[in-house]
Design a protein around this motif. Structure first.
Motif, PDB file in Angstrom:
ATOM      1  N   SER A  20      23.434  16.034  -9.921  1.00 29.87           N
ATOM      2  CA  SER A  20      24.233  15.010  -7.959  1.00 29.87           C
ATOM      3  C   SER A  20      26.251  15.186  -8.212  1.00 29.87           C
ATOM      4  O   SER A  20      26.924  15.498  -7.412  1.00 29.87           O
ATOM      5  N   THR A  21      26.746  16.256  -9.346  1.00 32.46           N
ATOM      6  CA  THR A  21      27.247  17.033  -9.291  1.00 32.46           C
ATOM      7  C   THR A  21      28.149  17.798  -8.624  1.00 32.46           C
ATOM      8  O   THR A  21      28.707  17.846  -7.226  1.00 32.46           O
ATOM      9  N   ALA A  22      26.672  18.374  -7.492  1.00 28.02           N
ATOM     10  CA  ALA A  22      26.983  20.445  -6.918  1.00 28.02           C
ATOM     11  C   ALA A  22      26.853  18.928  -5.346  1.00 28.02           C
ATOM     12  O   ALA A  22      27.893  19.417  -4.269  1.00 28.02           O
ATOM     13  N   GLU A  23      26.333  17.977  -5.078  1.00 31.95           N
ATOM     14  CA  GLU A  23      26.124  17.252  -4.434  1.00 31.95           C
ATOM     15  C   GLU A  23      27.414  16.286  -3.991  1.00 31.95           C
ATOM     16  O   GLU A  23      28.014  16.086  -2.531  1.00 31.95           O
ATOM     17  N   TRP A  24      28.033  16.191  -4.901  1.00 30.63           N
ATOM     18  CA  TRP A  24      29.277  15.567  -4.849  1.00 30.63           C
ATOM     19  C   TRP A  24      30.656  16.681  -4.009  1.00 30.63           C
ATOM     20  O   TRP A  24      31.002  16.034  -3.481  1.00 30.63           O
ATOM     21  N   LEU A  25      30.194  17.553  -5.268  1.00 30.12           N
ATOM     22  CA  LEU A  25      30.751  18.817  -4.332  1.00 30.12           C
ATOM     23  C   LEU A  25      31.489  18.913  -3.092  1.00 30.12           C
ATOM     24  O   LEU A  25      31.135  19.074  -2.092  1.00 30.12           O
TER      25      LEU A  25
END
Length: 79
Positions: free
Chosen positions: A55-60
């Motif tokens: 989810s963090t990678a998607e957010w970035l």
């Protein structure tokens, strides 16, 4: 904290971070690139802890897309 307070708290926090970053750069404490790296690293670590790596990678990626497209919402809290 209620949901209606979240935008104002977010905007206040972003403004304080921008002020601090400006002071660090102006005083010669850190160059802009190092300030950005430090803030991005902290934000990424917090996000990964709370929402996980994927989810963090998607957010970035979403933020990178907004920056690349000059999305006006991206700059709203830093002007």
């Amino acid at each position: 904290m209620t949901d209606e307070n979240t935008p104002s708290i977010r905007d206040h926090f972003a403004a304080k971070l921008m002020e601090t970053a400006g002071n660090l750069e102006r005083d010669g404490t850190l160059p802009a690139s190092e300030i950005v790296t430090a803030l991005a690293t902290v934000a990424t670590a917090i996000a990964a802890t709370h929402i996980g790596g994927v989810s963090t990678a998607e957010w970035l990626r979403d933020m990178a897309d907004a920056i690349e497209c000059d999305d006006p919402r991206w700059n709203a809290t830093i002007q």
